[in-house]
Every structure is written in C-alpha cells, then in structure tokens.
Write a protein that holds these residues in place. Sequence first.
Motif, PDB file in Angstrom:
ATOM      1  N   LYS A 191       0.842  -1.191   0.000  1.00 44.32           N
ATOM      2  CA  LYS A 191       0.000   0.000   0.000  1.00 44.32           C
ATOM      3  C   LYS A 191       0.879   1.244   0.000  1.00 44.32           C
ATOM      4  O   LYS A 191       1.552   1.535  -0.975  1.00 44.32           O
ATOM      5  CB  LYS A 191      -0.951  -0.058   1.170  1.00 44.32           C
ATOM      6  N   LYS A 192       0.913   1.969   1.064  1.00 43.67           N
ATOM      7  CA  LYS A 192       1.697   3.195   1.082  1.00 43.67           C
ATOM      8  C   LYS A 192       3.017   3.030   1.803  1.00 43.67           C
ATOM      9  O   LYS A 192       3.823   3.962   1.835  1.00 43.67           O
ATOM     10  CB  LYS A 192       0.894   4.321   1.740  1.00 43.67           C
ATOM     11  N   ARG A 193       3.238   1.872   2.392  1.00 38.45           N
ATOM     12  CA  ARG A 193       4.461   1.669   3.173  1.00 38.45           C
ATOM     13  C   ARG A 193       5.086   0.315   2.847  1.00 38.45           C
ATOM     14  O   ARG A 193       4.396  -0.648   2.503  1.00 38.45           O
ATOM     15  CB  ARG A 193       4.152   1.741   4.674  1.00 38.45           C
ATOM     16  N   ILE A 194       6.386   0.255   3.014  1.00 35.69           N
ATOM     17  CA  ILE A 194       7.120  -1.013   2.975  1.00 35.69           C
ATOM     18  C   ILE A 194       7.399  -1.365   4.424  1.00 35.69           C
ATOM     19  O   ILE A 194       8.115  -0.640   5.123  1.00 35.69           O
ATOM     20  CB  ILE A 194       8.439  -0.851   2.188  1.00 35.69           C
ATOM     21  N   ILE A 195       6.811  -2.465   4.890  1.00 35.66           N
ATOM     22  CA  ILE A 195       6.870  -2.791   6.316  1.00 35.66           C
ATOM     23  C   ILE A 195       7.726  -4.028   6.543  1.00 35.66           C
ATOM     24  O   ILE A 195       7.508  -5.079   5.933  1.00 35.66           O
ATOM     25  CB  ILE A 195       5.452  -3.017   6.883  1.00 35.66           C
ATOM     26  N   CYS A 196       8.707  -3.892   7.431  1.00 31.52           N
ATOM     27  CA  CYS A 196       9.573  -5.021   7.745  1.00 31.52           C
ATOM     28  C   CYS A 196       8.778  -6.078   8.509  1.00 31.52           C
ATOM     29  O   CYS A 196       8.102  -5.764   9.504  1.00 31.52           O
ATOM     30  CB  CYS A 196      10.754  -4.551   8.592  1.00 31.52           C
ATOM     31  N   PRO A 197       8.854  -7.342   8.093  1.00 35.68           N
ATOM     32  CA  PRO A 197       8.074  -8.392   8.772  1.00 35.68           C
ATOM     33  C   PRO A 197       8.665  -8.831  10.109  1.00 35.68           C
ATOM     34  O   PRO A 197       8.065  -9.670  10.791  1.00 35.68           O
ATOM     35  CB  PRO A 197       8.124  -9.546   7.761  1.00 35.68           C
ATOM     36  N   TYR A 198       9.806  -8.263  10.507  1.00 35.64           N
ATOM     37  CA  TYR A 198      10.462  -8.690  11.749  1.00 35.64           C
ATOM     38  C   TYR A 198      10.015  -7.819  12.925  1.00 35.64           C
ATOM     39  O   TYR A 198       9.387  -8.293  13.876  1.00 35.64           O
ATOM     40  CB  TYR A 198      11.979  -8.614  11.546  1.00 35.64           C
ATOM     41  N   HIS A 199      10.309  -6.521  12.877  1.00 33.45           N
ATOM     42  CA  HIS A 199       9.966  -5.630  13.987  1.00 33.45           C
ATOM     43  C   HIS A 199       9.023  -4.504  13.595  1.00 33.45           C
ATOM     44  O   HIS A 199       8.703  -3.656  14.421  1.00 33.45           O
ATOM     45  CB  HIS A 199      11.236  -5.022  14.603  1.00 33.45           C
ATOM     46  N   GLY A 200       8.619  -4.483  12.323  1.00 31.47           N
ATOM     47  CA  GLY A 200       7.629  -3.508  11.912  1.00 31.47           C
ATOM     48  C   GLY A 200       8.148  -2.142  11.522  1.00 31.47           C
ATOM     49  O   GLY A 200       7.346  -1.224  11.343  1.00 31.47           O
ATOM     50  N   TRP A 201       9.462  -1.988  11.410  1.00 30.22           N
ATOM     51  CA  TRP A 201       9.942  -0.718  10.867  1.00 30.22           C
ATOM     52  C   TRP A 201       9.296  -0.539   9.494  1.00 30.22           C
ATOM     53  O   TRP A 201       9.214  -1.496   8.703  1.00 30.22           O
ATOM     54  CB  TRP A 201      11.463  -0.731  10.716  1.00 30.22           C
ATOM     55  N   ASN A 202       8.821   0.668   9.210  1.00 28.87           N
ATOM     56  CA  ASN A 202       8.198   0.839   7.900  1.00 28.87           C
ATOM     57  C   ASN A 202       8.717   2.079   7.195  1.00 28.87           C
ATOM     58  O   ASN A 202       9.094   3.076   7.806  1.00 28.87           O
ATOM     59  CB  ASN A 202       6.671   0.811   7.996  1.00 28.87           C
ATOM     60  N   TYR A 203       8.750   1.946   5.874  1.00 25.94           N
ATOM     61  CA  TYR A 203       9.402   2.922   5.011  1.00 25.94           C
ATOM     62  C   TYR A 203       8.407   3.414   3.961  1.00 25.94           C
ATOM     63  O   TYR A 203       7.558   2.663   3.474  1.00 25.94           O
ATOM     64  CB  TYR A 203      10.596   2.267   4.290  1.00 25.94           C
ATOM     65  N   ARG A 204       8.544   4.677   3.602  1.00 25.75           N
ATOM     66  CA  ARG A 204       7.759   5.211   2.500  1.00 25.75           C
ATOM     67  C   ARG A 204       8.252   4.600   1.194  1.00 25.75           C
ATOM     68  O   ARG A 204       9.345   4.045   1.119  1.00 25.75           O
ATOM     69  CB  ARG A 204       7.860   6.740   2.464  1.00 25.75           C
ATOM     70  N   LEU A 205       7.455   4.746   0.156  1.00 25.41           N
ATOM     71  CA  LEU A 205       7.817   4.152  -1.130  1.00 25.41           C
ATOM     72  C   LEU A 205       9.048   4.814  -1.749  1.00 25.41           C
ATOM     73  O   LEU A 205       9.661   4.245  -2.646  1.00 25.41           O
ATOM     74  CB  LEU A 205       6.639   4.242  -2.099  1.00 25.41           C
ATOM     75  N   ASP A 206       9.417   5.993  -1.252  1.00 24.37           N
ATOM     76  CA  ASP A 206      10.646   6.632  -1.730  1.00 24.37           C
ATOM     77  C   ASP A 206      11.858   6.246  -0.892  1.00 24.37           C
ATOM     78  O   ASP A 206      12.950   6.791  -1.065  1.00 24.37           O
ATOM     79  CB  ASP A 206      10.491   8.151  -1.770  1.00 24.37           C
ATOM     80  N   GLY A 207      11.675   5.283   0.029  1.00 26.44           N
ATOM     81  CA  GLY A 207      12.783   4.753   0.813  1.00 26.44           C
ATOM     82  C   GLY A 207      12.999   5.401   2.159  1.00 26.44           C
ATOM     83  O   GLY A 207      13.772   4.887   2.981  1.00 26.44           O
ATOM     84  N   ARG A 208      12.334   6.508   2.447  1.00 25.64           N
ATOM     85  CA  ARG A 208      12.533   7.178   3.740  1.00 25.64           C
ATOM     86  C   ARG A 208      11.901   6.367   4.874  1.00 25.64           C
ATOM     87  O   ARG A 208      10.817   5.796   4.713  1.00 25.64           O
ATOM     88  CB  ARG A 208      11.916   8.579   3.705  1.00 25.64           C
ATOM     89  N   LEU A 209      12.595   6.298   6.001  1.00 27.34           N
ATOM     90  CA  LEU A 209      12.048   5.630   7.179  1.00 27.34           C
ATOM     91  C   LEU A 209      10.890   6.474   7.710  1.00 27.34           C
ATOM     92  O   LEU A 209      11.056   7.651   8.047  1.00 27.34           O
ATOM     93  CB  LEU A 209      13.130   5.468   8.242  1.00 27.34           C
TER      94      LEU A 209
END
Length: 404
Positions: free
Chosen positions: A101-119
């Motif tokens: 959707k709008k975020r890339i979410i790490c499946p381990y601890h849930g850190w999520n990033y915008r589609l432009d790569g910013r945390l």
Amino acid sequence: MSYDEELKPEAENDTPLRAGLPAWTYGNAEMLELEYQRVLLPSWQIACHVSDVAAPGSYFTLQLMRDSILIVRDETGALRAFQNVCRHRASKLLEGEGRCKKRIICPYHGWNYRLDGRLAAVPSEASFPGLVKEDHGLRQVDLEVLHGFIFVRVAAADDPEGGPSVADIWGDFAKLLAPYDIPSMERLEESWEDIWEVNWKVAIDNNLENYHIPIGHPGYHRMLDNDLLGEANAHGVAYSISRMKDRPSSNWSERHYQALSGKALSHLSGERAKRWMFFSMPPNLGIDVYPDCVDFFQILPLGPKRSKVRTLVYGHADSRREMRALRYLNGRINGQVAAEDFQLCHRVQQGLGSHGYELGPLSEYETSVRHFHDLIHEAVPGSRLPEPPAPGELAKLDREHYQD
C-alpha cells in the motif's frame, strides 16, 4: 550449401583464437567469490520490465547471490531501487513481486518505510534514544531503464564516473530494439526459472556463440538461416540476426510457425515478420527479439557448479487466435532449444573435470567467448593461473592487484 561451407569464417586470418579460462575456474568457490565482487556487483543486472511495476506501490525483487534488490514505483510514479534489507536488523523486506500500500513494512519488527525509501515509523520509537529517522532510510541502488527494461547496479565500478550507463554500453545497438516498442509490452506469462548444475560461466560461454547451432540446435538449423558470426561493440554487447527460411521445416511446430507467421504478423513492416534477433550483454544477460514477443534470460550463479536461469517473456496485448497460436508455437520451439542448451552445458561441466583437460582453440565464431574470458581475466587476475591455486592464493593476488 554444405555444413563445412556454412561454418567457414570470412576472416582472412586462419590462426585459431587463443584459449581462455583454465578448466579449474569453472568450479572453484574462491574464484566465484571474486567474480561476484569484481564482475557481478559492479555490472548492470536486468530486473524486470516497466509493466511489472506499473502502479504506485507495485514492486519486484531480484536476488543476486547474497544481495536482494527491491524495485518499487513510488507515489509520484518514479521508479526506485533499494537494497531489500531493513536498516534495523537486516531482515529481508519483501519477497517476489506484488504490491504494497503506502508503506514497505519489515516483517520482523515492523519498521516501515515510505515508497521513496525514507524511514517513516519505528514501533516503540522512544526505546531508541537519539534515533534520527532521516539517517536510516533504505539504501539506494543505481537504476536505469532501456527500452522498457529495468536495470539495476549494486556497486558502481572503480571508475570515478561510476562506470558507463546502460545506454552507453548498448550504444547504437539499442536502435535495433526501437521498432518493436518494447516499453508498451506486458508480461505474457509467469517468470520461469530453472536450476542448472553448472558453473555460471559454462552457460554464458554457450550463449555467446552460434557455432554450436547447426549441431546443438537442429530446430533452429531447420527453420532459420542463422548468422553464426554476429557483431559486437566495444562494451561487449553482441547481436546476431536469423531469418526464417522459405522452405518449410520437417518439424510440426516449426512448420506451423512458419506458415502461421504470415497471417499473424501481417501488420509488421519490412523483414521484421521473418527476423529473429539475439542479443547478449556482459556479463550474464541475453535478450531475444521475435516478431511475436520478446524475452530476456539471465544466468545467476548459486554456487561454484550451480546456476539459476531466469526468463521472462513480454509482448503487446493481442487476443487474436493466430497470435496466441504463434506464441504457443514459439514457446514449444524455444523450450526445446532451452532443453538442448541444458544438456550441452551439463556435458561441458562434466568434461571440465577430466584430468589434465586444457581448453582448445576458439573459432572466429567464438570471439565473444574470448572477450568474456578477457573480462574475467581483467577482473580476477588469478584466473590466469594454469593450475588450481592453493587456498587463499586467489584472494592474495586480488589484494595485491587492487592495492597497486
């Protein structure tokens, strides 16, 4: 025309081309590690086609030995490439291809990033005193698009300019792709992958020459007038053009492809309806341009004697029965060619292990093989050793060479 006449080089020089890589380089783990660092990581690797990441949030991943690369289209429509690794504890972020959707979410601890790569967000952020999210965005990877194909590069070359672009590498040869309007194509079928128990260079050597076609690929020999010599540019990109014979093939699939092509391809101008073009790009890519579709295949090392052959096929939207049948026949014909290459490469890998084997002379039709071997020699100086080196010797030679 006899087989010998077909294979007679036009070159006036009758001296056989010198041999290239020693047999031991086709199965040595330390050699592969240096090839990975010095050849593959600094090279442009094809990932997919723009249609595979058409909408914002769509993504595609490419696994290059230890490195996973993530290609994503951001909310502005821009294409971006990142290392597919969370900046927290190195978890792989996404697998395969799909859409987030709008975020890339790490499946381990849930850190999520915008589609432009910013945390964008960190769960329990207060437990990270002093965390500056701007410093922990996804690491970018070089990306370039050529005629709709997306290329990525993990590590720039030692050249202060970062090495040539994909466009520079292809040069004028890219103009041969232009009439096919590849950017407007779409995927015709699921990606196809196969595991070959061969060193990656065995498969590359096979792809870089047409000398084996009359014997190794009888279907191509029946159906096509094959250019055995081809042409290459200064960066090693090579191509050859084969033309469909007027004489019907004795094989059912080939004969029906020849007959049906006139009906299904009547919209193509000039020779394009009868022309099959085969391109190679160092170090491990092939692009095949047919009048009914286009594919690319990529040979990726998995181990010293294990490789993955990855293929994706694209074409223009065309629901006509004739075109569907033509593409089906193309798949049958080239599926047989792939099976033949599989057998040929496995035979070579077995033969390379023979006691005392030394590579024989190369034909003028195998010039691109020699150029590929020169690329390996230049990148990995220890590959010139005639005998297998002692453990650690390759790494030592590599350090000495690149420290000078």
